[in-house]
Design a protein around this motif. Sequence first.
Motif, short mmCIF file in Angstrom:
data_model
loop_
_atom_site.label_atom_id
_atom_site.label_comp_id
_atom_site.label_asym_id
_atom_site.label_seq_id
_atom_site.Cartn_x
_atom_site.Cartn_y
_atom_site.Cartn_z
N UNK A 170 0.89 -1.17 0.02
CA UNK A 170 0.10 -0.12 -0.09
C UNK A 170 0.96 1.30 -0.03
N UNK A 171 0.42 2.28 0.89
CA UNK A 171 1.20 3.51 0.99
C UNK A 171 1.72 3.67 2.15
N UNK A 172 2.13 4.58 3.02
CA UNK A 172 2.69 4.61 4.25
C UNK A 172 1.87 3.84 5.23
N UNK A 173 2.79 3.15 6.02
CA UNK A 173 2.30 2.22 6.93
C UNK A 173 1.36 0.95 6.51
N UNK A 174 1.30 0.69 5.19
CA UNK A 174 0.62 -0.42 4.65
C UNK A 174 -0.72 0.09 4.38
N UNK A 175 -1.26 1.19 4.35
CA UNK A 175 -2.58 1.95 4.13
C UNK A 175 -2.92 1.52 2.63
N UNK A 176 -4.23 1.26 2.44
CA UNK A 176 -4.46 0.89 1.12
C UNK A 176 -4.00 -0.37 0.53
N UNK A 177 -3.62 -1.07 1.31
CA UNK A 177 -2.86 -2.48 0.57
C UNK A 177 -3.75 -3.58 0.12
N UNK A 178 -5.25 -3.41 0.40
CA UNK A 178 -6.09 -4.36 -0.21
C UNK A 178 -6.10 -4.30 -1.91
N UNK A 179 -6.63 -5.24 -2.30
CA UNK A 179 -6.57 -5.43 -3.91
C UNK A 179 -5.10 -5.04 -4.34
N UNK A 180 -4.32 -5.86 -3.90
CA UNK A 180 -2.90 -5.69 -4.42
C UNK A 180 -2.29 -5.28 -5.66
N UNK A 198 -4.13 -2.09 -6.51
CA UNK A 198 -3.45 -0.67 -5.99
C UNK A 198 -2.03 -0.61 -6.51
N UNK A 199 -1.22 -1.55 -6.69
CA UNK A 199 0.00 -1.64 -7.13
C UNK A 199 0.00 -0.58 -8.68
#
Length: 160
Positions: A48-58, A61-62
């Motif tokens: 995701x972004x900072x601290x793993x935020x928005x890491x779903x749907x890898x 999201x990538x």
Amino acid sequence: MVAITATLIFVLDQVTKYWVVHGLGLDAKGVIEVWPPFLEFRMAWNYGINFGLFSGQADLTRWVLIAVALGIVLFVLVWLRRDPPGRPGLLAAGVLIGGALGNVVDRLVYGAVADFLNMSCCGINNPYAFNVADIAIFAGAAGLVLFPGTPASGKRKKRA
């Protein structure tokens, strides 16, 4: 100046990631104590972004984060052309761009950003890891805020 700074930061980021993740084998070890408790290498693949935020749907999201990072780089380059800052601002822009491109390459190569720096202190255990590119993005953005271009009135003659 921007291109040289961006290139140096990009190379520093990629070399440190390769050295720690592959050279020292952090990807297999998970944790390497460097100067406990202040500094350790802790493997963290950030999807995701900072601290793993928005890491779903890898996968989605990538590609969104790659597009966002490239959009920010383009925005900064256009901003520099329209309202060039002084030397500190140009260095800050190069630092930000180099860091952003370093994380873009990680997302393209690994599908995630390789974070490995972890710092804790004074009885506080920090669970998060970061990398040289993250430091550069933060420092570059702060530098652009602190050293913006000159005011428009100082650059152009006023019309009567």
